[in-house]
Motif scaffolding. Sequence first.
Motif, PDB file in Angstrom:
ATOM      1  N   ILE A 205       0.832  -1.203   0.000  1.00 12.87           N
ATOM      2  CA  ILE A 205       0.000   0.000   0.000  1.00 12.87           C
ATOM      3  C   ILE A 205       0.869   1.256   0.000  1.00 12.87           C
ATOM      4  O   ILE A 205       0.531   2.267  -0.633  1.00 12.87           O
ATOM      5  N   TYR A 206       2.016   1.217   0.680  1.00 14.04           N
ATOM      6  CA  TYR A 206       2.923   2.370   0.647  1.00 14.04           C
ATOM      7  C   TYR A 206       3.494   2.568  -0.751  1.00 14.04           C
ATOM      8  O   TYR A 206       3.614   3.699  -1.232  1.00 14.04           O
ATOM      9  N   ALA A 207       3.823   1.479  -1.417  1.00 10.20           N
ATOM     10  CA  ALA A 207       4.402   1.556  -2.757  1.00 10.20           C
ATOM     11  C   ALA A 207       3.391   2.058  -3.786  1.00 10.20           C
ATOM     12  O   ALA A 207       3.776   2.472  -4.882  1.00 10.20           O
ATOM     13  N   ALA A 208       2.106   2.017  -3.422  1.00 16.89           N
ATOM     14  CA  ALA A 208       1.064   2.467  -4.347  1.00 16.89           C
ATOM     15  C   ALA A 208       0.472   3.812  -3.956  1.00 16.89           C
ATOM     16  O   ALA A 208      -0.424   4.310  -4.632  1.00 16.89           O
ATOM     17  N   THR A 209       0.978   4.412  -2.869  1.00 13.22           N
ATOM     18  CA  THR A 209       0.407   5.670  -2.362  1.00 13.22           C
ATOM     19  C   THR A 209       1.251   6.867  -2.781  1.00 13.22           C
ATOM     20  O   THR A 209       2.487   6.842  -2.670  1.00 13.22           O
ATOM     21  N   ASP A 210       0.579   7.913  -3.239  1.00 10.33           N
ATOM     22  CA  ASP A 210       1.252   9.115  -3.717  1.00 10.33           C
ATOM     23  C   ASP A 210       2.255   9.646  -2.691  1.00 10.33           C
ATOM     24  O   ASP A 210       1.964   9.701  -1.490  1.00 10.33           O
ATOM     25  N   GLN A 211       3.422   9.994  -3.165  1.00 11.09           N
ATOM     26  CA  GLN A 211       4.569  10.508  -2.417  1.00 11.09           C
ATOM     27  C   GLN A 211       5.297   9.423  -1.635  1.00 11.09           C
ATOM     28  O   GLN A 211       6.520   9.329  -1.713  1.00 11.09           O
ATOM     29  N   TRP A 212       4.596   8.588  -0.914  1.00 11.85           N
ATOM     30  CA  TRP A 212       5.267   7.495  -0.214  1.00 11.85           C
ATOM     31  C   TRP A 212       5.975   6.586  -1.224  1.00 11.85           C
ATOM     32  O   TRP A 212       7.039   6.036  -0.934  1.00 11.85           O
ATOM     33  N   LYS A 213       5.395   6.450  -2.381  1.00 16.38           N
ATOM     34  CA  LYS A 213       5.983   5.575  -3.406  1.00 16.38           C
ATOM     35  C   LYS A 213       7.266   6.157  -4.003  1.00 16.38           C
ATOM     36  O   LYS A 213       7.974   5.467  -4.748  1.00 16.38           O
ATOM     37  N   ASP A 214       7.595   7.416  -3.659  1.00 22.78           N
ATOM     38  CA  ASP A 214       8.842   8.014  -4.139  1.00 22.78           C
ATOM     39  C   ASP A 214      10.071   7.370  -3.511  1.00 22.78           C
ATOM     40  O   ASP A 214      11.176   7.457  -4.062  1.00 22.78           O
ATOM     41  N   PHE A 215       9.892   6.741  -2.349  1.00 26.14           N
ATOM     42  CA  PHE A 215      11.012   6.042  -1.710  1.00 26.14           C
ATOM     43  C   PHE A 215      11.348   4.803  -2.541  1.00 26.14           C
ATOM     44  O   PHE A 215      10.489   3.945  -2.783  1.00 26.14           O
ATOM     45  N   LEU A 216      12.604   4.700  -2.947  1.00 22.05           N
ATOM     46  CA  LEU A 216      13.019   3.597  -3.814  1.00 22.05           C
ATOM     47  C   LEU A 216      13.173   2.289  -3.054  1.00 22.05           C
ATOM     48  O   LEU A 216      13.091   1.210  -3.649  1.00 22.05           O
ATOM     49  N   THR A 217      13.407   2.388  -1.745  1.00 20.69           N
ATOM     50  CA  THR A 217      13.540   1.182  -0.918  1.00 20.69           C
ATOM     51  C   THR A 217      12.530   1.237   0.215  1.00 20.69           C
ATOM     52  O   THR A 217      12.602   2.119   1.078  1.00 20.69           O
ATOM     53  N   ILE A 218      11.579   0.303   0.192  1.00 23.64           N
ATOM     54  CA  ILE A 218      10.567   0.197   1.247  1.00 23.64           C
ATOM     55  C   ILE A 218      10.725  -1.173   1.895  1.00 23.64           C
ATOM     56  O   ILE A 218      10.606  -2.206   1.235  1.00 23.64           O
ATOM     57  N   VAL A 219      11.014  -1.164   3.188  1.00 26.50           N
ATOM     58  CA  VAL A 219      11.318  -2.393   3.914  1.00 26.50           C
ATOM     59  C   VAL A 219      10.283  -2.604   5.013  1.00 26.50           C
ATOM     60  O   VAL A 219       9.979  -1.667   5.770  1.00 26.50           O
ATOM     61  N   GLU A 220       9.750  -3.814   5.101  1.00 24.20           N
ATOM     62  CA  GLU A 220       8.805  -4.124   6.187  1.00 24.20           C
ATOM     63  C   GLU A 220       9.564  -4.423   7.475  1.00 24.20           C
ATOM     64  O   GLU A 220      10.526  -5.187   7.478  1.00 24.20           O
ATOM     65  N   MET A 221       9.129  -3.794   8.552  1.00 22.28           N
ATOM     66  CA  MET A 221       9.775  -3.985   9.854  1.00 22.28           C
ATOM     67  C   MET A 221       9.502  -5.371  10.405  1.00 22.28           C
ATOM     68  O   MET A 221       8.466  -5.983  10.100  1.00 22.28           O
ATOM     69  N   PRO A 222      10.435  -5.907  11.205  1.00 26.75           N
ATOM     70  CA  PRO A 222      10.218  -7.223  11.815  1.00 26.75           C
ATOM     71  C   PRO A 222       8.958  -7.232  12.675  1.00 26.75           C
ATOM     72  O   PRO A 222       8.736  -6.323  13.453  1.00 26.75           O
ATOM     73  N   GLU A 223       8.142  -8.262  12.490  1.00 33.75           N
ATOM     74  CA  GLU A 223       6.901  -8.343  13.262  1.00 33.75           C
ATOM     75  C   GLU A 223       6.424  -9.785  13.299  1.00 33.75           C
ATOM     76  O   GLU A 223       6.690 -10.579  12.390  1.00 33.75           O
ATOM     77  N   MET A 224       5.712 -10.107  14.353  1.00 35.75           N
ATOM     78  CA  MET A 224       5.122 -11.439  14.481  1.00 35.75           C
ATOM     79  C   MET A 224       3.757 -11.324  15.147  1.00 35.75           C
ATOM     80  O   MET A 224       3.610 -10.658  16.170  1.00 35.75           O
ATOM     81  N   LYS A 225       2.768 -11.955  14.543  1.00 33.71           N
ATOM     82  CA  LYS A 225       1.416 -11.962  15.098  1.00 33.71           C
ATOM     83  C   LYS A 225       0.927 -13.401  15.203  1.00 33.71           C
ATOM     84  O   LYS A 225       1.152 -14.209  14.293  1.00 33.71           O
ATOM     85  N   LEU A 226       0.235 -13.695  16.305  1.00 34.74           N
ATOM     86  CA  LEU A 226      -0.347 -15.023  16.520  1.00 34.74           C
ATOM     87  C   LEU A 226      -1.860 -14.913  16.554  1.00 34.74           C
ATOM     88  O   LEU A 226      -2.407 -13.950  17.093  1.00 34.74           O
ATOM     89  N   SER A 227      -2.537 -15.886  15.983  1.00 34.53           N
ATOM     90  CA  SER A 227      -4.002 -15.854  15.962  1.00 34.53           C
ATOM     91  C   SER A 227      -4.592 -16.111  17.344  1.00 34.53           C
ATOM     92  O   SER A 227      -5.710 -15.689  17.637  1.00 34.53           O
ATOM     93  N   GLU A 228      -3.840 -16.802  18.206  1.00 34.55           N
ATOM     94  CA  GLU A 228      -4.282 -17.076  19.581  1.00 34.55           C
ATOM     95  C   GLU A 228      -3.092 -16.958  20.517  1.00 34.55           C
ATOM     96  O   GLU A 228      -1.958 -17.234  20.132  1.00 34.55           O
ATOM     97  N   HIS A 229      -3.377 -16.565  21.775  1.00 38.51           N
ATOM     98  CA  HIS A 229      -2.316 -16.487  22.764  1.00 38.51           C
ATOM     99  C   HIS A 229      -2.571 -17.388  23.974  1.00 38.51           C
ATOM    100  O   HIS A 229      -1.674 -17.615  24.777  1.00 38.51           O
ATOM    101  N   LYS A 230      -3.788 -17.907  24.062  1.00 37.55           N
ATOM    102  CA  LYS A 230      -4.135 -18.789  25.174  1.00 37.55           C
ATOM    103  C   LYS A 230      -5.083 -19.867  24.666  1.00 37.55           C
ATOM    104  O   LYS A 230      -6.078 -19.575  23.997  1.00 37.55           O
ATOM    105  N   LEU A 231      -4.762 -21.115  24.955  1.00 34.42           N
ATOM    106  CA  LEU A 231      -5.557 -22.248  24.474  1.00 34.42           C
ATOM    107  C   LEU A 231      -6.016 -23.110  25.645  1.00 34.42           C
ATOM    108  O   LEU A 231      -5.318 -23.240  26.652  1.00 34.42           O
ATOM    109  N   SER A 232      -7.186 -23.724  25.493  1.00 37.40           N
ATOM    110  CA  SER A 232      -7.701 -24.692  26.472  1.00 37.40           C
ATOM    111  C   SER A 232      -8.031 -25.983  25.735  1.00 37.40           C
ATOM    112  O   SER A 232      -8.624 -25.956  24.649  1.00 37.40           O
ATOM    113  N   VAL A 233      -7.648 -27.114  26.336  1.00 38.90           N
ATOM    114  CA  VAL A 233      -7.928 -28.416  25.711  1.00 38.90           C
ATOM    115  C   VAL A 233      -8.617 -29.322  26.724  1.00 38.90           C
ATOM    116  O   VAL A 233      -8.397 -29.202  27.935  1.00 38.90           O
TER     117      VAL A 233
END
Length: 297
Positions: A205-233
């Motif tokens: 979306i940044y690469a397709a947005t006016d002015q933001w797309k002027d940056f020649l190098t766009i890097v995604e920051m390290p991130e991790m997401k989990l769908s659940e954080h607590k489980l019961s069995v």
Amino acid sequence: LSQALIEIGEAAFMGCSSLTSMTIPESVRAVNRVAFHGCINVASINIPASVYFLGDNVFPNRIDVDEDNPVFSSLEGILFNKSKTKLIHYPVNRTGSYNIPLSVTYIKDNSFAGCSGLTAVNLSSNVETIGYWAFGNCTGLDTVIIPPSVKYIDVQAFYNCTGLTAVFSQSTTPAVLGSSFGMKVFENIDFTGCVLYVPFGSSGIYAATDQWKDFLTIVEMPEMKLSEHKLSVPAAGDTIKIAVSTNLSWNINSDKSWLKLSPESGIGSDTITFLAEANPSYITRYATATISAAGVL
């Protein structure tokens, strides 16, 4: 200055580089724009409680405000409105980095203009708007961190910030960047050497947005997401799956032998299967699965 003086006019002492001190009397109600602009040898000025109007670029260096002033305030020589929600002026002779206070929601036009010794600025999590030429000609500025709270950045806010090497935009939705008659927010910067860092999954979306797309190098920051954080069995055991969304290499392990994990490592997004063996006891049991990746706490 005369104790009968009510107003200091526009550019009244502009360019008076030989001036070394200045006292504004309590009679003054208004100090107009660029009144002391270029008075580089005056280390600081004090704004009395009587002053209710300050024009743009009044003074280049430290500004201290009488605590009884009903309109303005200061903190370490930096000028704010009374409630400190608006940052108005940062001393041009300051060097190093600056963390903007949490109270600030608006960075006023020209507030950091010409601060060539400023190397990094960390906007607080409450800043919503960055004004026109706010950081114009901050040629020593190397790093800017823009929090998700920022919704609008006015035209030429980072004009001629030729030293920029990194812009961290922390929102998955790009802030609106002002433009006028061909002028842009990040104008006259090195788009070849400056890297734009954005949240995981948002580079498209940044690469397709006016002015933001002027940056020649766009890097995604390290991130991790989990769908659940607590489980019961159930006691009889069960198999449960969770999704991990990331752009990192990761490992996961269990602190109990009865909880099996598959896979135990991966690169990028995947699905992890939790296999809990049947509980032979009536006592409730607990296990902790720890997932780790370099660059994520």
